[in-house]
Design a protein around this motif. Structure first.
Motif, short mmCIF file in Angstrom:
data_model
loop_
_atom_site.label_atom_id
_atom_site.label_comp_id
_atom_site.label_asym_id
_atom_site.label_seq_id
_atom_site.Cartn_x
_atom_site.Cartn_y
_atom_site.Cartn_z
N LEU A 1 -5.63 -0.48 -6.03
CA LEU A 1 -5.18 -1.31 -4.91
C LEU A 1 -5.90 -0.86 -3.65
O LEU A 1 -5.95 0.33 -3.34
CB LEU A 1 -3.68 -1.16 -4.76
N PHE A 2 -6.49 -1.79 -2.93
CA PHE A 2 -7.25 -1.46 -1.73
C PHE A 2 -6.76 -2.30 -0.58
O PHE A 2 -6.57 -3.52 -0.71
CB PHE A 2 -8.74 -1.73 -1.98
N LEU A 3 -6.58 -1.66 0.56
CA LEU A 3 -6.19 -2.39 1.77
C LEU A 3 -7.27 -2.23 2.83
O LEU A 3 -7.58 -1.11 3.25
CB LEU A 3 -4.84 -1.85 2.28
N ALA A 4 -7.84 -3.37 3.24
CA ALA A 4 -8.74 -3.35 4.40
C ALA A 4 -7.83 -3.54 5.61
O ALA A 4 -7.20 -4.58 5.78
CB ALA A 4 -9.77 -4.47 4.30
N PHE A 5 -7.74 -2.50 6.44
CA PHE A 5 -6.74 -2.46 7.50
C PHE A 5 -7.04 -3.43 8.64
O PHE A 5 -8.20 -3.66 8.99
CB PHE A 5 -6.65 -1.04 8.08
N ALA B 1 0.82 -1.22 0.00
CA ALA B 1 0.00 0.00 0.00
C ALA B 1 0.85 1.27 0.00
O ALA B 1 0.34 2.35 -0.22
CB ALA B 1 -0.94 0.00 1.21
N PRO C 1 1.24 6.37 -2.27
CA PRO C 1 0.12 5.57 -1.76
C PRO C 1 -1.21 5.92 -2.44
O PRO C 1 -1.99 5.02 -2.78
CB PRO C 1 0.07 5.93 -0.27
N GLU C 2 -1.46 7.23 -2.66
CA GLU C 2 -2.75 7.58 -3.26
C GLU C 2 -2.82 7.16 -4.73
O GLU C 2 -3.88 6.77 -5.21
CB GLU C 2 -3.07 9.07 -3.08
N GLU D 1 -14.82 -1.47 6.52
CA GLU D 1 -13.74 -1.63 5.55
C GLU D 1 -14.25 -2.32 4.29
O GLU D 1 -13.94 -1.92 3.18
CB GLU D 1 -12.57 -2.45 6.15
N ALA E 1 -3.71 3.55 -4.79
CA ALA E 1 -5.14 3.38 -4.53
C ALA E 1 -5.94 3.67 -5.80
O ALA E 1 -6.86 2.93 -6.16
CB ALA E 1 -5.58 4.30 -3.40
N ARG E 2 -5.56 4.75 -6.47
CA ARG E 2 -6.30 5.12 -7.68
C ARG E 2 -6.10 4.11 -8.78
O ARG E 2 -6.97 3.92 -9.63
CB ARG E 2 -5.85 6.51 -8.16
N GLN F 1 -16.38 -0.04 2.25
CA GLN F 1 -15.56 0.87 1.44
C GLN F 1 -15.02 0.15 0.21
O GLN F 1 -14.98 0.71 -0.88
CB GLN F 1 -14.40 1.44 2.27
N LEU G 1 -15.51 1.36 -3.60
CA LEU G 1 -14.38 1.84 -4.39
C LEU G 1 -13.97 0.87 -5.52
O LEU G 1 -13.18 1.23 -6.39
CB LEU G 1 -13.18 2.15 -3.48
#
Ligand SMILES: Nc1ncnc2c1ncn2[C@@H]1O[C@H](COP(=O)(O)OP(=O)(O)OP(=O)(O)O)[C@@H](O)[C@H]1O
Ligand SMILES: [Mg+2]
Lengths: 483, 256
Positions: free
Chosen positions: B84-88, B52, B76-77, B159, B80-81, B162, B166
């Motif tokens: 790539l998504f991280l569920a924390f 991430a 990182p942003e 999470e 994401a765009r 989201q 997204l």
């Protein structure tokens, strides 16, 4: 390869760009530094004041000479040499201008660069502006329209000459000349500011606004504002301010007095953006201000809204004395400090009448190495039956080198009072920023989102035209730090 | 054969002087569900954080290709765009920002990156209502500050909500099952299964076979001391549940 850099370090170390830091080449008359009775006589004479005004100033000066600078606030600065300050600076070409068209083009340009056009047709729709540069008011717009309603809106110097009875009746009744060290100094040497009187039953249809600009070097700005809403009157007033970027500190010690008579309402909003100094804390304005309102009549209401982003040091506590029965006092504040800025700000709500109500909403935002203190007093006097207060004081920290402090003082002398105080502290750390980044938001957007969400309740109290500006300003003061 | 969505080659990463990831090779293909298991402290969350783009970690060696791009060069942003998504494992609270405002800003950033028009308020609200149902999130949560005062289980469900909003191409779930009660575990698993598409891949980090009964993995990797020491089909998870990690640790140490 990514460097192990502290994101917030980078955020708050970036070069701060103060948008209003330019200096105008306007010919100004600046008197030599120093303060004694002669200077006060000179100021009074330059302004063509009546003798009673001069005597009032001299009395204030004598009080001041026996007072000492207050040091109870949570701020640190080098001692101020009051003899090194010049107490009067005025653009040379202004004093004679009788209409807006006669204003020195350079002066006009200065205000245009600040987004304050002085041509009436270009002025923000529905806002009348009084523009004050250094020691004098240079222009007041929309006067005729206001006059037709009986509303007086002009510079205080003019009011002293043209409406002496009104000024004499009210000046110093809310903030007496011997109230405190800075108020006494202001009373002795105040140079200009705005005056407003709204007659009984009149609702002022447009926002009134004063724009203060410090331009000259080594001068202090000591403005004086007096606003009176007569019975059943309503007025909304906004004050804005900026100053050039300079390495030395400049003193700004204003006094604002508000008087609301029976059934009257005054809304006073401030967007304070004096030069805050550079990121090492060099330069910037010392903003030591006394603001107080008197809800003199029953059912009257005074509401202070402030967005404080500028100044190296802010020391101010816009207060309300709730004397009339059923009167209401409100204080909504967002104070942002970044880099080495220091703010000690809050309010005093003094409940004197019965069924009086007050509400305090304070949002502090600290970043960099700054220190941000809320200091508030709620006092309920013995005769104030059924007084109510609610206070909400929130602090937001960005990074871990800044400080937030809350000093609430509560004095209740009547058992029927209900006083509630709530406080929260939150922190925007790297974890939050990273979480936002991971959802596709860059750091600037993330900070703006958090700040605006946090300050929303206060911003919503500003007149519409300014809420958007203020929101941008908040973002800029911190994003300036965000680069 | 399709190209991998994510290719990790010889990845080494450290924090301070401590090397935590010590040579990871991993391919993840579109549509795949890949489970990562391993004892506490083996580096699972570190791998997720490095993917991430968390700056605390230095990548000292190796490369990561995501969607044909060099992931390590992206902020990182930008990652994401790119989808790539991280569920924390430990979602943070964001004071003062409502879930609706937060997600609207995030979604419109992603849409901008993909050359799409921002959603207007109406379109966005109806999308929120639709996706919230997937993980049984009440609409009353939309106006609450992100994760503020949410219970542990609610944060985890948020999470996945989201994620549903997204629509990433690669979703990394770091112990989304921990702290969930049995019903919530099902809800989350059903939500994830509903979000499976032929393009979208999932990396599911977990300690328990239980989650993998619901979200059935195509492949299971075991991470130990910063390396993948064993890979296998979904039965590997069952074996681990029954026998623990000692037997593979021993083989791994014997080989090392
Ligand atoms: N900021 C840090 N400073 C020092 N060591 C760290 C830091 N972050 C992680 N570590 C260490 O890195 C190792 C891997 O941690 P990581 O969180 O990736 O493990 P994990 O596999 O996710 O464990 P768990 O199953 O307990 O979640 C641990 O030994 C941990 O202590
Ligand atoms: Mg972990």
């Amino acid at each position: 390869m990514s460097e192990n850099v502290d994101i917030l370090e980078r955020l708050t170390a970036a070069d701060y760009q103060y948008e209003y830091g330019f200096e105008s080449q306007i010919e100004e008359e600046v008197v030599a530094p120093g303060l004694d009775e002669n200077i006060i006589r000179l100021i009074s004479q330059k302004k063509g004041e009546p003798d009673w005004m001069l005597q009032w100033r001299l009395q204030a000066f004598r009080y001041w000479q026996h007072m000492s600078e207050p040091h109870w606030a949570n701020v640190r600065y080098e001692p101020i040499d009051y003899q090194a300050i010049s107490y009067y600076a005025a653009p040379k070409k202004v004093s004679q201008a009788r209409s807006l068209n006669e204003i020195d083009p350079e002066l006009r340009q200065t205000f245009e660069r600040l987004g304050i056009p002085l041509h009436e047709q270009e002025v923000l729709a529905g806002v009348a502006v009084d523009a004050v540069l250094d020691s004098v008011s240079v222009a007041t717009t929309f006067r005729e329209k206001l006059q037709s309603l009986g509303i007086i809106f002009c510079s205080i110097s003019e009011a002293i000459r043209e409406y002496p009875d009104l000024v004499r009746t009210y000046l110093g009744t809310v903030v007496p000349p011997n109230d405190n060290f800075f108020a006494a100094l202001n009373s002795a040497v105040f140079t200009d500011g705005s005056f407003c009187y709204v007659p009984p039953g009149v609702r002022c249809p447009i926002e009134l606004s004063t724009y203060f600009r410090i331009n000259a070097r080594n001068t202090g700005q000591f403005e004086r504002t007096l606003i009176i809403a007569d019975e059943g009157a309503y007025v909304s007033y906004l004050e804005g301010c900026t100053a050039p970027m300079r390495d030395e500190n400049q003193l700004h010690a204003a006094v604002v007095e508000l008087i609301a008579l029976k059934n009257a309402e005054i809304k006073y909003s401030t967007v304070q953006n004096w030069y805050p100094g550079d990121k090492e804390g060099r330069g910037g304005i010392y903003n030591f201000v006394t603001k107080r309102g008197l809800c003199g009549g029953e059912n009257s209401k005074i509401s202070w809204t402030q967005v404080e982003t500028g100044s190296a040091i802010t020391w101010k506590y816009p207060s309300v004395i709730l004397k009339g029965d059923n009167s209401i006092g409100e204080f909504y504040s967002v104070a942002v400090t970044n880099h080495r800025q220091q703010a000690d700000t809050g309010t005093k709500m003094v409940h004197v009448g019965r069924n009086t109500r007050s509400r305090i909403v304070s949002k502090g935002i600290s970043a960099g190495y700054s220190q941000n203190s809320y200091r508030g007093l709620v006092r309920v006097n013995a005769n104030a039956e059924n007084a109510r207060n609610f206070s909400q004081c929130d602090s937001l920290l960005i990074g871990d080198r800044c400080g937030a402090h809350t000093f609430p003082y509560i004095e209740v002398n009547n058992p029927t009072a209900i006083v509630e105080h709530e406080a929260t502290t939150s922190k925007i750390g790297e974890d939050i920023i990273f979480y936002c980044n991971q959802r596709g938001l860059d750091t600037e957007t993330a900070v703006a989102l958090i700040i605006n969400g946090y300050a929303r309740e206060v911003l919503s109290k500003l007149p519409m035209e300014f809420a958007v500006e203020a929101q941008k300003l908040l973002t800029i003061s911190l994003e300036g730090s965000v680069g | 054969m399709t190209e991998p969505l994510l290719q990790i080659r010889n990845l080494h990463a450290s924090i301070g002087n401590k090397e935590i990831l010590r040579g990871i090779d991993l391919d993840i293909f579109p549509g795949q569900v890949c489970a990562i298991m391993g004892p506490n402290g083996s580096g699972k969350s570190t791998l997720a954080a490095v993917l991430a783009g968390r700056e605390d970690y230095q990548v000292t060696e190796g490369e990561i290709i995501f969607n044909g791009k060099n992931l390590l060069e992206l902020s990182p942003e930008e990652r994401a765009r790119e989808g790539l998504f991280l569920a924390f494992q430990y979602p943070v609270e964001i004071p003062g920002v409502s879930t609706a405002t937060f997600l609207k800003t995030a979604l419109n950033e992603l849409r901008k990156h993909r050359g799409l028009e921002p959603l207007d308020a109406m379109e966005f609200m109806s999308l929120m209502h639709e996706r919230a149902k997937l993980v049984h999130i009440e609409p009353s949560f939309f106006s609450r500050a992100v994760n503020e005062g949410f219970s542990g289980g609610e944060k985890k469900r948020n999470e996945i909500f989201q994620l549903a909003m997204l629509e990433p191409t690669l979703a990394i779930l770091d112990e989304t099952d921990s702290g969930l009660d049995i019903d919530a575990l099902r809800i989350v698993a059903d939500g994830v299964n509903a979000l499976r598409t032929p393009e979208r891949a999932f990396v599911v980090i977990t300690h328990y076979q239980r989650l993998l009964n619901y979200i059935v993995p195509d492949i299971v990797h075991v991470l130990y001391r910063g390396r993948i020491i064993k890979s296998g089909a979904k039965e590997l998870a069952t074996e681990l549940e029954a026998q623990g990690y000692d037997w593979i640790k021993e083989t791994a140490e014997a080989q090392a």
